[in-house]
Design an enzyme around this catalytic site. Sequence first.
Site, PDB file in Angstrom:
ATOM      1  N   ASP A  35     -18.856  -1.868  -4.773  1.00  0.00           N
ATOM      2  CA  ASP A  35     -19.734  -2.619  -3.870  1.00  0.00           C
ATOM      3  C   ASP A  35     -19.471  -2.238  -2.408  1.00  0.00           C
ATOM      4  OD1 ASP A  35     -21.625  -4.416  -3.097  1.00  0.00           O
ATOM      5  OD2 ASP A  35     -20.403  -6.216  -3.418  1.00  0.00           O
ATOM      6  N   GLY A  36     -20.516  -2.383  -1.598  1.00  0.00           N
ATOM      7  CA  GLY A  36     -20.362  -2.200  -0.149  1.00  0.00           C
ATOM      8  C   GLY A  36     -21.028  -0.950   0.396  1.00  0.00           C
ATOM      9  N   GLY A  38     -24.210  -0.368   0.991  1.00  0.00           N
ATOM     10  CA  GLY A  38     -25.225  -0.693   1.993  1.00  0.00           C
ATOM     11  C   GLY A  38     -24.583  -1.027   3.339  1.00  0.00           C
ATOM     12  N   HIS A  52     -25.041   4.917  -0.741  1.00  0.00           N
ATOM     13  CA  HIS A  52     -24.983   5.204  -2.179  1.00  0.00           C
ATOM     14  C   HIS A  52     -24.573   6.662  -2.422  1.00  0.00           C
ATOM     15  CE1 HIS A  52     -26.563   1.308  -2.824  1.00  0.00           C
ATOM     16  NE2 HIS A  52     -27.811   1.576  -2.510  1.00  0.00           N
ATOM     17  N   ARG A  86     -34.304  -4.475  -6.195  1.00  0.00           N
ATOM     18  CA  ARG A  86     -34.220  -3.782  -4.895  1.00  0.00           C
ATOM     19  C   ARG A  86     -35.526  -3.030  -4.613  1.00  0.00           C
ATOM     20  NH1 ARG A  86     -28.061  -2.187  -3.668  1.00  0.00           N
ATOM     21  NH2 ARG A  86     -27.182  -4.100  -4.510  1.00  0.00           N
ATOM     22  N   LEU A 146      -9.806  11.255 -20.290  1.00  0.00           N
ATOM     23  CA  LEU A 146     -10.379  10.026 -19.724  1.00  0.00           C
ATOM     24  C   LEU A 146     -11.805   9.775 -20.231  1.00  0.00           C
ATOM     25  CD1 LEU A 146     -10.162   7.790 -17.364  1.00  0.00           C
ATOM     26  CD2 LEU A 146     -11.523   9.417 -16.055  1.00  0.00           C
TER      27      LEU A 146
HETATM   28  C1  FPP Z   1     -23.520  -1.985  -4.646  1.00  0.00           C
HETATM   29  O1  FPP Z   1     -23.453  -1.807  -3.260  1.00  0.00           O
HETATM   30  C2  FPP Z   1     -23.608  -0.672  -5.266  1.00  0.00           C
HETATM   31  C3  FPP Z   1     -24.577  -0.288  -6.125  1.00  0.00           C
HETATM   32  C4  FPP Z   1     -25.655  -1.167  -6.571  1.00  0.00           C
HETATM   33  C5  FPP Z   1     -24.626   1.085  -6.635  1.00  0.00           C
HETATM   34  C6  FPP Z   1     -23.324   1.685  -6.956  1.00  0.00           C
HETATM   35  C7  FPP Z   1     -23.515   3.117  -7.228  1.00  0.00           C
HETATM   36  C8  FPP Z   1     -22.697   4.088  -6.773  1.00  0.00           C
HETATM   37  C9  FPP Z   1     -21.515   3.810  -5.957  1.00  0.00           C
HETATM   38  C10 FPP Z   1     -22.897   5.511  -7.116  1.00  0.00           C
HETATM   39  C11 FPP Z   1     -23.044   5.712  -8.571  1.00  0.00           C
HETATM   40  C12 FPP Z   1     -22.780   7.089  -8.925  1.00  0.00           C
HETATM   41  C13 FPP Z   1     -23.075   7.654 -10.104  1.00  0.00           C
HETATM   42  C14 FPP Z   1     -22.586   8.998 -10.370  1.00  0.00           C
HETATM   43  C15 FPP Z   1     -23.879   6.989 -11.109  1.00  0.00           C
HETATM   44  P1  FPP Z   1     -24.564  -2.473  -2.318  1.00  0.00           P
HETATM   45  O2  FPP Z   1     -25.642  -1.493  -2.085  1.00  0.00           O
HETATM   46  O3  FPP Z   1     -24.995  -3.772  -2.917  1.00  0.00           O
HETATM   47  O4  FPP Z   1     -23.744  -2.704  -1.016  1.00  0.00           O
HETATM   48  P2  FPP Z   1     -23.960  -3.893   0.034  1.00  0.00           P
HETATM   49  O5  FPP Z   1     -23.496  -5.161  -0.644  1.00  0.00           O
HETATM   50  O6  FPP Z   1     -23.058  -3.497   1.161  1.00  0.00           O
HETATM   51  O7  FPP Z   1     -25.392  -3.920   0.392  1.00  0.00           O
END
Ligand code: FPP
Length: 255
Positions: A35-36, A38, A52, A86, A146
């Site tokens: 998370d985080g 954004g 992302h 979203r 893994l």
């Molecule tokens: C939440 O952060 C994150 C997600 C919804 C997406 C997570 C995905 C990745 C880190 C990359 C995935 C990679 C692969 C290879 C599949 P947020 O956007 O909600 O952050 P915020 O709370 O700061 O807005």
Amino acid sequence: MLDKLNQWKKSKIKQQPQLTQELDVIPKHVAIIMDGNGRWAKSRGLPRVAGHKQGMENVRTTVKAANKIGIEALTLYAFSTENWKRPPKEVEFLLRLPNQFLSRFLPELIEENVKVTMIGTKTGLPTYTLEAIEEAIEQTKNNTGLVLNFALNYGSRFEMVEAIKHIVDDVAHDKYGKDDITEETVSRYLMTSFLPDPDLLIRTSGELRISNFLLWQIAYSELYFTDVLWPDFTEEHFYQAIEEFSKRSRRFGGV
Ligand code: FPP
């Protein structure tokens, strides 16, 4: 497990400057809510999707770190059943990440003996996501290192509802009786049936929630929350979480 751990301690730990102490125990299965992204992007004046993209780079770092210390399975929450809410452009960007990631890193994963798996519902996922994941699953199916398990279009409540429906069906077809249903039965019907329950759940970015992730499976997992945003979460941060886990006393309800 202990043999493996001791071997690892002797051979690897001295070469691992990031690990600051000898660990008594390492988790077999680590699950991460990444998370985080954004907020990371916003704080740099960038569009959310830039976070992302950086988050995807971090998946590679974390896979390498987990593999290095002999963690057996890593489940990453990449797209939840709720993420469809979203904006469409962000959804599309997120769903293209598995393809981008695997186009770049599948050869490396194969070389490192990583086995790619997925939990979540395939229905509704675009072809470009599914093809990339299915190709990676196929190409790594015989690997023994893994397990890199992507939670994609995954939601724990949906998973449980589906499990209940299957169990009810099987009871109706006399495969077993209602009174034969145990906790193990339920675990077998979940999408994670091929994995042990997570020993450690990490959530980045300071949010203190589980967000519909592995609700049944984390009954006795150790929870680790950090303020670090996912794109900033380094190998050192990952090892800090592992060190913290190794200090916890797990009693599973006993004394
Ligand atoms: C939440 O952060 C994150 C997600 C919804 C997406 C997570 C995905 C990745 C880190 C990359 C995935 C990679 C692969 C290879 C599949 P947020 O956007 O909600 O952050 P915020 O709370 O700061 O807005």
